[in-house]
Design an enzyme around this catalytic site. Sequence first.
Site, mmCIF file in Angstrom:
data_model
loop_
_atom_site.group_PDB
_atom_site.id
_atom_site.type_symbol
_atom_site.label_atom_id
_atom_site.label_comp_id
_atom_site.label_asym_id
_atom_site.label_seq_id
_atom_site.Cartn_x
_atom_site.Cartn_y
_atom_site.Cartn_z
ATOM 1 N N ASP A 110 0.829 -1.192 -0.121
ATOM 2 C CA ASP A 110 0.158 0.010 0.018
ATOM 3 C C ASP A 110 0.875 1.250 0.030
ATOM 4 O OD1 ASP A 110 -3.025 0.722 0.465
ATOM 5 O OD2 ASP A 110 -1.832 1.954 1.653
ATOM 6 N N LEU A 111 0.675 2.042 -0.793
ATOM 7 C CA LEU A 111 1.474 3.411 -0.952
ATOM 8 C C LEU A 111 1.155 4.279 0.302
ATOM 9 C CD1 LEU A 111 1.558 4.080 -4.629
ATOM 10 C CD2 LEU A 111 2.726 2.434 -3.536
ATOM 11 N N ASP A 124 -4.405 2.499 -4.724
ATOM 12 C CA ASP A 124 -3.117 2.661 -4.577
ATOM 13 C C ASP A 124 -2.570 1.369 -3.871
ATOM 14 O OD1 ASP A 124 -3.905 3.120 -2.010
ATOM 15 O OD2 ASP A 124 -2.644 4.872 -1.790
#
Length: 645
Positions: free
Chosen positions: A255-256, A298
């Site tokens: 996960d960004l 994302d």
Amino acid sequence: MKSVYSLLKRLVTVPAGNADLLKAQFEVFSSQVPLMYSIVLINAWALAITFTPEAPAWLTFWIPSVITLICCVRTAAWWRSRRSSPTAEAAHKALTRTNQFSFILTAGLAVWALSLYPYGDAYMHGNIAFFVGITGLGVIICLQQLPSAAFIVAIVINTLFVLYFSIAGIPYFFGMAVNLVLVSAAMLLIVTVQYRHFAAAVGARTKLELANRENARIANLDSLTGLANRRQFFTQLEEAFAESEGKRLAVGVIDLDGFKPVNDLYGHTVGDALLYEVGQRLSGLAGSNGQISRLGGDEFALTVTDCPDDAELLALGEEICTALRAPFVLAEATVQISGSVGFSVYPQLADDVHQLYERADYALYQGKRSNRGHALLFTSEHVAAIEQNQQLEQVLSRADLDAELTVLFQPIIDIQTGRTMAFEALARWNSPVLGSVSPALFIPVAERIGLIGDLTCVLLRKALAAACRWPDNVGLSFNLSTHDISSPDSVATIASIILSSGIDPRRLDLEITETAMMYDFSQAKASIEVFKILGCGIALDDFGTGYSSLSQLHALPLTKIKIDRSFVSGLHQNPASYKIVKSLLALSSDMGLGCVIEGVETGEELDALKKLGGVLVQGYFYSPPVAETEIAGFLPVRNPVRMTG
Ligand code: C2E
Ligand code: CA
Ligand code: CA
């Protein structure tokens, strides 16, 4: 002459080039071969038997036997290959061989039939002509999907027939030969038309298959990054799981951190370009046994088949995190983000595909809370924590909230004057079953099981009752959760509790976290506007840990921000934290907002904050959260607390 030759040549060769057509010809033809040879053999034996009394055995028995043997061998060969799917070249080769063989067989059969001529009477001669004609036409029909062979058969039969009977000089048979030529020509015309339809149908089928394949490809691909999408990720994971045979199989959920601000600040084009680049970077790191997918937003996933040991897996995770931290040079801007990874491994700590993914996701969530920007592996301790949560759920759902919940208060101090400006109410749960449980544990559980509304009501009533006993110039800060601001009903309930408590709403600050705000931004905005109209202050809690864009925050009627304690601890030694707190203070002052700095534990931190111009602080340095009975020391001396009851 030359053009007739080239036309003939074209008619009798199998056209190459159209691979799908060749394969389809092969497929259909291989199933028609037995029928074709059956016609040939039945007719040949019928003719042979009728001639047996007159003609020698080599003509009526041995030659037909040899022909039968050859036909059986050919049939067997085709029959064996009827379910194979040859390459276009192999199909072309087989069909060309059939072309050649059809020449030999037809010529052989015709010569054989005609060589019986001297042994029969007029009826028997008619029989020969009938045999040649009918067999030829039957074979031509069976060769519909191979017109070149049909032409060969027609040419050979007609030529021999016409030649033989012309030479024999029998007008009756000559007429029959002309008839055969005409019928063969008509049959060939039909075969050609049929073949054209067949080729067109194959073409349409090929196009349809291509379209289907393309649709399936698109349905399984993420159009932005070209990576496998969520659906494909699970399909591939299922396959890898089925083939793993007990070998280690790992899933990493990536996960960004910081993607949303980039998207908000620079727009979706830059956001999209960033996601594409992230996909590229991740794919470059995945290795030969790794596969990257984009799960949505994302969030990406990494599947590692035949996965290395835990240490190597975590090293790969750290490599990914490091790669994500490096700046992304995009056409419009250079941006910097980071990413966190959660891993889980089959068969160690997952029994099935679903659990494998869920546990990786759980590890990601835990990692983001405790050590953002790094990799974390799901372990047996997490299993214990999940079990503990399940137990918490059960006990909490049966708890007597009024009796078991209490509120502690932590002073918020003005460091310029040393005066206590307010107290933050912090929930405590004293469970007769589990003992004292931290709000960091039971609040999320209450949110999950839908009990948070009841909890908020009990806690708010208790906190307001206490605040009503304090001097009028001391405020109360109360934490609201996502649920509390996500429906008009709960807002109405909270508003009525505030109004009926008798407190001046201006003494009350409601603390809301960014995550609560982002859950449903427009509803959250509407809710806090109601509280604002009542006169309450609105504080944005844990500021700096989320990703709200400034433009969004600006749209909210905030009155305060609370800088998260993660930026405060050791800020006098940590230039990065120092800079962040400095800019957050500047930001709050630019936006005309109050600013509370949380988690001040040491004198050094306090001195540094003083230098930065911080005003309101909260933390163990002054006091941990304490019971209402212990707060007297923090109240302004000229307004001693009026304790009742
Ligand atoms: P929060 O709102 O950020 O509250 C501050 C937390 O930091 C409190 O933890 C407090 O005890 C702790 N703290 C204060 N000063 C220091 C310090 O100097 N050092 C350290 N290490 N910690 C400090 P607590 O009481 O365990 O609460 C945890 C979280 O639970 C709160 O974080 C809040 O998000 C939630 N919470 C607490 N009470 C309530 C409530 O009544 N309703 C809701 N919805 N959430 C609550
Ligand atoms: Ca708080
Ligand atoms: Ca906080």
